[in-house]
Design a protein around this motif. Structure first.
Motif, PDB file in Angstrom:
ATOM      1  N   PRO A 114       0.796  -1.234   0.000  1.00 15.68           N
ATOM      2  CA  PRO A 114       0.000   0.000   0.000  1.00 15.68           C
ATOM      3  C   PRO A 114       0.830   1.286   0.000  1.00 15.68           C
ATOM      4  O   PRO A 114       0.300   2.353  -0.321  1.00 15.68           O
ATOM      5  CB  PRO A 114      -0.811  -0.114   1.308  1.00 15.68           C
ATOM      6  CG  PRO A 114      -0.044  -1.061   2.158  1.00 15.68           C
ATOM      7  CD  PRO A 114       0.602  -2.027   1.226  1.00 15.68           C
ATOM      8  N   LEU A 115       2.107   1.199   0.351  1.00 14.78           N
ATOM      9  CA  LEU A 115       2.945   2.395   0.388  1.00 14.78           C
ATOM     10  C   LEU A 115       3.643   2.687  -0.946  1.00 14.78           C
ATOM     11  O   LEU A 115       4.368   3.674  -1.070  1.00 14.78           O
ATOM     12  CB  LEU A 115       4.006   2.254   1.490  1.00 14.78           C
ATOM     13  CG  LEU A 115       3.465   2.097   2.918  1.00 14.78           C
ATOM     14  CD1 LEU A 115       4.611   1.964   3.916  1.00 14.78           C
ATOM     15  CD2 LEU A 115       2.575   3.280   3.294  1.00 14.78           C
ATOM     16  N   THR A 116       3.419   1.843  -1.938  1.00 13.11           N
ATOM     17  CA  THR A 116       4.032   2.061  -3.246  1.00 13.11           C
ATOM     18  C   THR A 116       3.471   3.328  -3.881  1.00 13.11           C
ATOM     19  O   THR A 116       2.255   3.531  -3.887  1.00 13.11           O
ATOM     20  CB  THR A 116       3.744   0.861  -4.173  1.00 13.11           C
ATOM     21  OG1 THR A 116       4.178  -0.339  -3.540  1.00 13.11           O
ATOM     22  CG2 THR A 116       4.476   1.039  -5.506  1.00 13.11           C
ATOM     23  N   PRO A 117       4.337   4.217  -4.404  1.00 11.54           N
ATOM     24  CA  PRO A 117       3.851   5.448  -5.053  1.00 11.54           C
ATOM     25  C   PRO A 117       2.875   5.149  -6.180  1.00 11.54           C
ATOM     26  O   PRO A 117       3.016   4.154  -6.899  1.00 11.54           O
ATOM     27  CB  PRO A 117       5.142   6.081  -5.601  1.00 11.54           C
ATOM     28  CG  PRO A 117       6.224   5.539  -4.738  1.00 11.54           C
ATOM     29  CD  PRO A 117       5.804   4.149  -4.363  1.00 11.54           C
ATOM     30  N   THR A 118       1.879   6.002  -6.308  1.00  8.30           N
ATOM     31  CA  THR A 118       0.812   5.788  -7.290  1.00  8.30           C
ATOM     32  C   THR A 118       1.361   5.651  -8.706  1.00  8.30           C
ATOM     33  O   THR A 118       0.937   4.769  -9.464  1.00  8.30           O
ATOM     34  CB  THR A 118      -0.189   6.952  -7.245  1.00  8.30           C
ATOM     35  OG1 THR A 118      -0.736   7.036  -5.916  1.00  8.30           O
ATOM     36  CG2 THR A 118      -1.321   6.735  -8.235  1.00  8.30           C
ATOM     37  N   LEU A 119       2.302   6.512  -9.061  1.00 12.63           N
ATOM     38  CA  LEU A 119       2.862   6.464 -10.410  1.00 12.63           C
ATOM     39  C   LEU A 119       3.543   5.126 -10.683  1.00 12.63           C
ATOM     40  O   LEU A 119       3.388   4.548 -11.769  1.00 12.63           O
ATOM     41  CB  LEU A 119       3.862   7.607 -10.603  1.00 12.63           C
ATOM     42  CG  LEU A 119       4.538   7.689 -11.977  1.00 12.63           C
ATOM     43  CD1 LEU A 119       3.505   7.922 -13.069  1.00 12.63           C
ATOM     44  CD2 LEU A 119       5.592   8.802 -11.988  1.00 12.63           C
ATOM     45  N   LEU A 120       4.257   4.613  -9.708  1.00 11.36           N
ATOM     46  CA  LEU A 120       4.941   3.336  -9.871  1.00 11.36           C
ATOM     47  C   LEU A 120       3.944   2.194 -10.010  1.00 11.36           C
ATOM     48  O   LEU A 120       4.153   1.258 -10.795  1.00 11.36           O
ATOM     49  CB  LEU A 120       5.875   3.085  -8.688  1.00 11.36           C
ATOM     50  CG  LEU A 120       6.747   1.819  -8.760  1.00 11.36           C
ATOM     51  CD1 LEU A 120       7.611   1.850 -10.012  1.00 11.36           C
ATOM     52  CD2 LEU A 120       7.613   1.708  -7.515  1.00 11.36           C
ATOM     53  N   VAL A 121       2.859   2.261  -9.250  1.00 12.04           N
ATOM     54  CA  VAL A 121       1.810   1.234  -9.351  1.00 12.04           C
ATOM     55  C   VAL A 121       1.221   1.220 -10.765  1.00 12.04           C
ATOM     56  O   VAL A 121       1.031   0.159 -11.367  1.00 12.04           O
ATOM     57  CB  VAL A 121       0.700   1.492  -8.317  1.00 12.04           C
ATOM     58  CG1 VAL A 121      -0.461   0.504  -8.524  1.00 12.04           C
ATOM     59  CG2 VAL A 121       1.236   1.354  -6.911  1.00 12.04           C
ATOM     60  N   GLU A 122       0.955   2.405 -11.296  1.00  9.74           N
ATOM     61  CA  GLU A 122       0.359   2.508 -12.627  1.00  9.74           C
ATOM     62  C   GLU A 122       1.307   1.985 -13.707  1.00  9.74           C
ATOM     63  O   GLU A 122       0.907   1.225 -14.590  1.00  9.74           O
ATOM     64  CB  GLU A 122      -0.021   3.955 -12.910  1.00  9.74           C
ATOM     65  CG  GLU A 122      -1.139   4.469 -12.015  1.00  9.74           C
ATOM     66  CD  GLU A 122      -1.300   5.975 -12.058  1.00  9.74           C
ATOM     67  OE1 GLU A 122      -2.208   6.497 -11.384  1.00  9.74           O
ATOM     68  OE2 GLU A 122      -0.516   6.632 -12.771  1.00  9.74           O
TER      69      GLU A 122
END
Length: 217
Positions: A114-122
């Motif tokens: 859950p702490l992964t940056p949004t941009l990296l997740v995308e």
């Protein structure tokens, strides 16, 4: 619109039937992707047919409207959608699979990290979706390309299944994945770029809705 509406309704319906969030998001994304692909094909296939006519025309080029009228007068309205069947064979599965994998991977990363940056997740979700989609649908694309080339050279329609059998018989099963590395690279780069812009536009749209409502009030 078709992507969001179809995906949202399908995901909500599946989640209400007891499916896990990842499974509901994946299947909902697949429905949304297929809906978006079908809707876009209804719009761009006629333009693609007309542009092809302009490319191969000799002498003074005809206008877009003149070509459209000629096609409708000689072949009827379905003439504007010539070849749509073979386009659907490749684009519908590709779009459904890509969006289904993207949504499932996105949900999985959000749940486990859950702490992964949004941009990296995308970007990671788009890369996974692109790699698997390009690999799994490459045979369809290879057969579609051969079918179109043979139809163009022979002047008559060539059956999709017959081309597949001939290709495997003459060049082996591996020929269906020839060029998969470059197709996968293209799909991953395109997907990552597109989805980052798409998700950012969604966030901007979500922020502007409350502002618009407050002004109306």
């Amino acid at each position: 619109f078709a992507l969001e509406a179809g995906g949202h309704h399908a995901t909500t319906w599946l989640a209400g039937r007891g499916l896990k969030p990842e499974a509901a998001a994946s299947l909902g994304g697949a429905v949304g992707g297929a809906s978006a692909a079908m809707t876009s094909m209804l719009v761009y296939v006629p333009f693609d047919i007309i542009s092809q006519q302009q490319i191969v025309s000799k002498g003074t080029p005809e206008s877009t409207l003149a070509i459209a009228r000629r096609i409708v007068s000689t072949e009827g309205f379905p003439g504007l959608y010539r070849g749509m069947g073979i386009t659907m064979i490749t684009y519908l599965p590709s779009s459904a699979l890509w969006w289904g994998l993207y949504k499932a991977t996105h949900k999985s990363i959000e749940r486990t990290s859950p702490l992964t940056p949004t941009l990296l997740v995308e970007v990671a979700s788009a890369a996974v979706a692109g790699a698997f989609t390009s690999t799994l649908t490459m045979p369809l694309d290879a057969i579609k390309t051969r079918t179109q080339v043979q139809s163009a050279n022979g002047g008559e329609a060539v059956h999709f299944v017959r081309v597949a059998r001939e290709l495997v018989a003459t060049e082996g099963i591996c020929s269906l994945w020839r060029g998969v590395f470059w197709r996968g690279t293209h799909t991953i780069i395109w997907g990552c770029t597109m989805v980052v812009c798409y998700e950012q536009l969604k966030r901007w749209a979500a922020k502007t809705k409350p502002l618009a409502r407050s002004r109306d009030e």
